[in-house]
Write a protein that holds these residues in place. Sequence first.
Motif, mmCIF file in Angstrom:
data_model
loop_
_atom_site.group_PDB
_atom_site.id
_atom_site.type_symbol
_atom_site.label_atom_id
_atom_site.label_comp_id
_atom_site.label_asym_id
_atom_site.label_seq_id
_atom_site.Cartn_x
_atom_site.Cartn_y
_atom_site.Cartn_z
ATOM 1 N N ARG A 70 0.834 -1.208 0.000
ATOM 2 C CA ARG A 70 0.000 0.000 0.000
ATOM 3 C C ARG A 70 0.866 1.255 0.000
ATOM 4 O O ARG A 70 0.528 2.252 -0.652
ATOM 5 N N GLU A 71 1.976 1.213 0.728
ATOM 6 C CA GLU A 71 2.883 2.359 0.747
ATOM 7 C C GLU A 71 3.476 2.611 -0.636
ATOM 8 O O GLU A 71 3.579 3.764 -1.078
ATOM 9 N N VAL A 72 3.856 1.538 -1.333
ATOM 10 C CA VAL A 72 4.400 1.687 -2.679
ATOM 11 C C VAL A 72 3.354 2.293 -3.608
ATOM 12 O O VAL A 72 3.635 3.234 -4.369
ATOM 13 N N ALA A 73 2.129 1.756 -3.552
ATOM 14 C CA ALA A 73 1.065 2.255 -4.419
ATOM 15 C C ALA A 73 0.767 3.718 -4.144
ATOM 16 O O ALA A 73 0.570 4.513 -5.068
ATOM 17 N N ALA A 74 0.748 4.094 -2.851
ATOM 18 C CA ALA A 74 0.463 5.482 -2.489
ATOM 19 C C ALA A 74 1.605 6.402 -2.898
ATOM 20 O O ALA A 74 1.378 7.521 -3.367
ATOM 21 N N GLN A 75 2.831 5.930 -2.730
ATOM 22 C CA GLN A 75 4.005 6.748 -3.062
ATOM 23 C C GLN A 75 4.052 7.067 -4.555
ATOM 24 O O GLN A 75 4.369 8.195 -4.953
ATOM 25 N N LEU A 76 3.717 6.074 -5.377
ATOM 26 C CA LEU A 76 3.839 6.226 -6.827
ATOM 27 C C LEU A 76 2.517 6.549 -7.508
ATOM 28 O O LEU A 76 2.496 6.872 -8.695
ATOM 29 N N ASN A 77 1.415 6.418 -6.748
ATOM 30 C CA ASN A 77 0.084 6.614 -7.324
ATOM 31 C C ASN A 77 -0.167 5.616 -8.455
ATOM 32 O O ASN A 77 -0.756 5.948 -9.483
ATOM 33 N N VAL A 115 -1.597 -12.997 -6.143
ATOM 34 C CA VAL A 115 -1.889 -13.373 -4.762
ATOM 35 C C VAL A 115 -2.150 -12.157 -3.876
ATOM 36 O O VAL A 115 -2.642 -12.294 -2.757
ATOM 37 N N ALA A 116 -1.831 -10.970 -4.361
ATOM 38 C CA ALA A 116 -2.114 -9.731 -3.623
ATOM 39 C C ALA A 116 -2.111 -8.589 -4.624
ATOM 40 O O ALA A 116 -1.379 -8.624 -5.618
ATOM 41 N N ARG A 117 -2.931 -7.584 -4.350
ATOM 42 C CA ARG A 117 -2.982 -6.442 -5.266
ATOM 43 C C ARG A 117 -3.514 -5.217 -4.550
ATOM 44 O O ARG A 117 -4.508 -5.298 -3.826
ATOM 45 N N VAL A 118 -2.832 -4.106 -4.753
ATOM 46 C CA VAL A 118 -3.299 -2.801 -4.284
ATOM 47 C C VAL A 118 -3.531 -1.960 -5.536
ATOM 48 O O VAL A 118 -2.562 -1.609 -6.228
ATOM 49 N N PRO A 119 -4.786 -1.658 -5.877
ATOM 50 C CA PRO A 119 -5.045 -0.917 -7.119
ATOM 51 C C PRO A 119 -4.487 0.492 -7.057
ATOM 52 O O PRO A 119 -4.378 1.090 -5.981
ATOM 53 N N GLY A 120 -4.134 1.013 -8.217
ATOM 54 C CA GLY A 120 -3.749 2.412 -8.320
ATOM 55 C C GLY A 120 -4.976 3.265 -8.590
ATOM 56 O O GLY A 120 -6.080 2.757 -8.803
ATOM 57 N N ARG A 121 -4.796 4.553 -8.600
ATOM 58 C CA ARG A 121 -5.912 5.451 -8.870
ATOM 59 C C ARG A 121 -6.219 5.556 -10.356
ATOM 60 O O ARG A 121 -7.294 5.963 -10.750
ATOM 61 N N ARG A 122 -5.258 5.175 -11.181
ATOM 62 C CA ARG A 122 -5.450 5.300 -12.618
ATOM 63 C C ARG A 122 -6.041 4.003 -13.175
ATOM 64 O O ARG A 122 -5.649 2.914 -12.796
ATOM 65 N N ILE A 123 -7.004 4.155 -14.034
ATOM 66 C CA ILE A 123 -7.735 3.005 -14.545
ATOM 67 C C ILE A 123 -6.977 2.372 -15.709
ATOM 68 O O ILE A 123 -6.575 3.048 -16.649
ATOM 69 N N LEU A 124 -6.780 1.053 -15.607
ATOM 70 C CA LEU A 124 -6.199 0.276 -16.700
ATOM 71 C C LEU A 124 -7.289 -0.624 -17.264
ATOM 72 O O LEU A 124 -8.166 -1.090 -16.533
ATOM 73 N N THR A 171 1.804 0.551 -14.795
ATOM 74 C CA THR A 171 1.453 1.943 -15.062
ATOM 75 C C THR A 171 1.123 2.133 -16.531
ATOM 76 O O THR A 171 1.450 1.288 -17.376
ATOM 77 N N GLN A 172 0.490 3.246 -16.831
ATOM 78 C CA GLN A 172 0.233 3.596 -18.221
ATOM 79 C C GLN A 172 1.536 4.080 -18.864
ATOM 80 O O GLN A 172 2.320 4.795 -18.232
ATOM 81 N N SER A 173 1.731 3.719 -20.107
ATOM 82 C CA SER A 173 2.974 4.090 -20.780
ATOM 83 C C SER A 173 3.137 5.601 -20.893
ATOM 84 O O SER A 173 4.262 6.108 -20.956
ATOM 85 N N PRO A 230 13.813 1.738 -7.498
ATOM 86 C CA PRO A 230 14.298 1.870 -6.110
ATOM 87 C C PRO A 230 13.203 1.651 -5.071
ATOM 88 O O PRO A 230 13.460 1.048 -4.023
ATOM 89 N N GLU A 231 11.985 2.117 -5.358
ATOM 90 C CA GLU A 231 10.873 1.903 -4.425
ATOM 91 C C GLU A 231 10.550 0.417 -4.311
ATOM 92 O O GLU A 231 10.293 -0.102 -3.215
ATOM 93 N N LEU A 232 10.541 -0.282 -5.446
ATOM 94 C CA LEU A 232 10.268 -1.720 -5.430
ATOM 95 C C LEU A 232 11.356 -2.485 -4.697
ATOM 96 O O LEU A 232 11.079 -3.439 -3.956
ATOM 97 N N GLN A 233 12.594 -2.088 -4.886
ATOM 98 C CA GLN A 233 13.697 -2.782 -4.216
ATOM 99 C C GLN A 233 13.631 -2.584 -2.705
ATOM 100 O O GLN A 233 13.928 -3.519 -1.945
ATOM 101 N N ARG A 234 13.246 -1.394 -2.268
ATOM 102 C CA ARG A 234 13.078 -1.176 -0.821
ATOM 103 C C ARG A 234 11.928 -2.027 -0.289
ATOM 104 O O ARG A 234 12.032 -2.624 0.793
#
Length: 256
Positions: free
Chosen positions: A95-102, A118-127, A225-227, A241-245
């Motif tokens: 959730r922190e990653v999703a919020a940080q990057l939107n 097995v887990a998913r936190v949706p972003g605000r942008r619709i795919l 993310t959207q291209s 870097p966010e994913l690696q953390r």
Amino acid sequence: MEDEEPSRDHVGSLERGLAVMEILARHPAGMTLTEMAEEAGLTRAGARRFLLTLAAAGYATQSGRLFSLSPRLLTIARTWLGGASLWTFSAPIMREVAAQLNEACSAAILSGEDVVYVARVPGRRILSVSLDVGTRLPAHCTSMGRVLLASLAPNALETFLRQAKIERRTPKTITKRPLLAAAIRKAAADRFAIVDEELELGLRSIAVPIDDRTGRTVAAINVSTQSARFSVEEMEREILPELQRAKQRVEEFFFV
């Protein structure tokens, strides 16, 4: 009024007591009152009250002048771990990653020729791709699939490359098996994978593996993310870097 709520609800003495426990954890040989007071920024009287309270509650032991943590904390950790899965532990981190990057943050495992979410936190942008826990997607054209395939033993990967159904999802999908093998080898060397519009036009994703304490890859997490939002170079520079953390924090689950 809402701004005042956190300060009214904040229990400073509990926070200081937890800090004392963390300091004791860093000194398994034990600490004296004076040492604790200095490291915790407390008076000797304050340090004494915290240490004696922890000892009375069974979370610390006293041997002469030295205080140290008791095994009771291990019991609590085991109880929590017994009722928690890796993804229960990981959800707040994702959730922190999703919020940080939107953007959306997901996790998947390898199942045959597919990845299973097995887990998913949706972003605000619709795919346009509909994704949820349990969704299956082809491993060959997804970023999580690439890092999971990169973890296979050579004979298992060879079998996959020989037998898997490699279908073209977009004009950019890698369908030639030698090129796919090269992309998987690159993911293995880089310890991450970026897939650029191979699953769906307009969709990019980047993934890293999740390893257990033996170094075996057990899952992967990604950000999609959207291209138009991020170029491939920007994903590597800003999202990786966010994913690696997050990866490092999720992997702590295996060492608790």
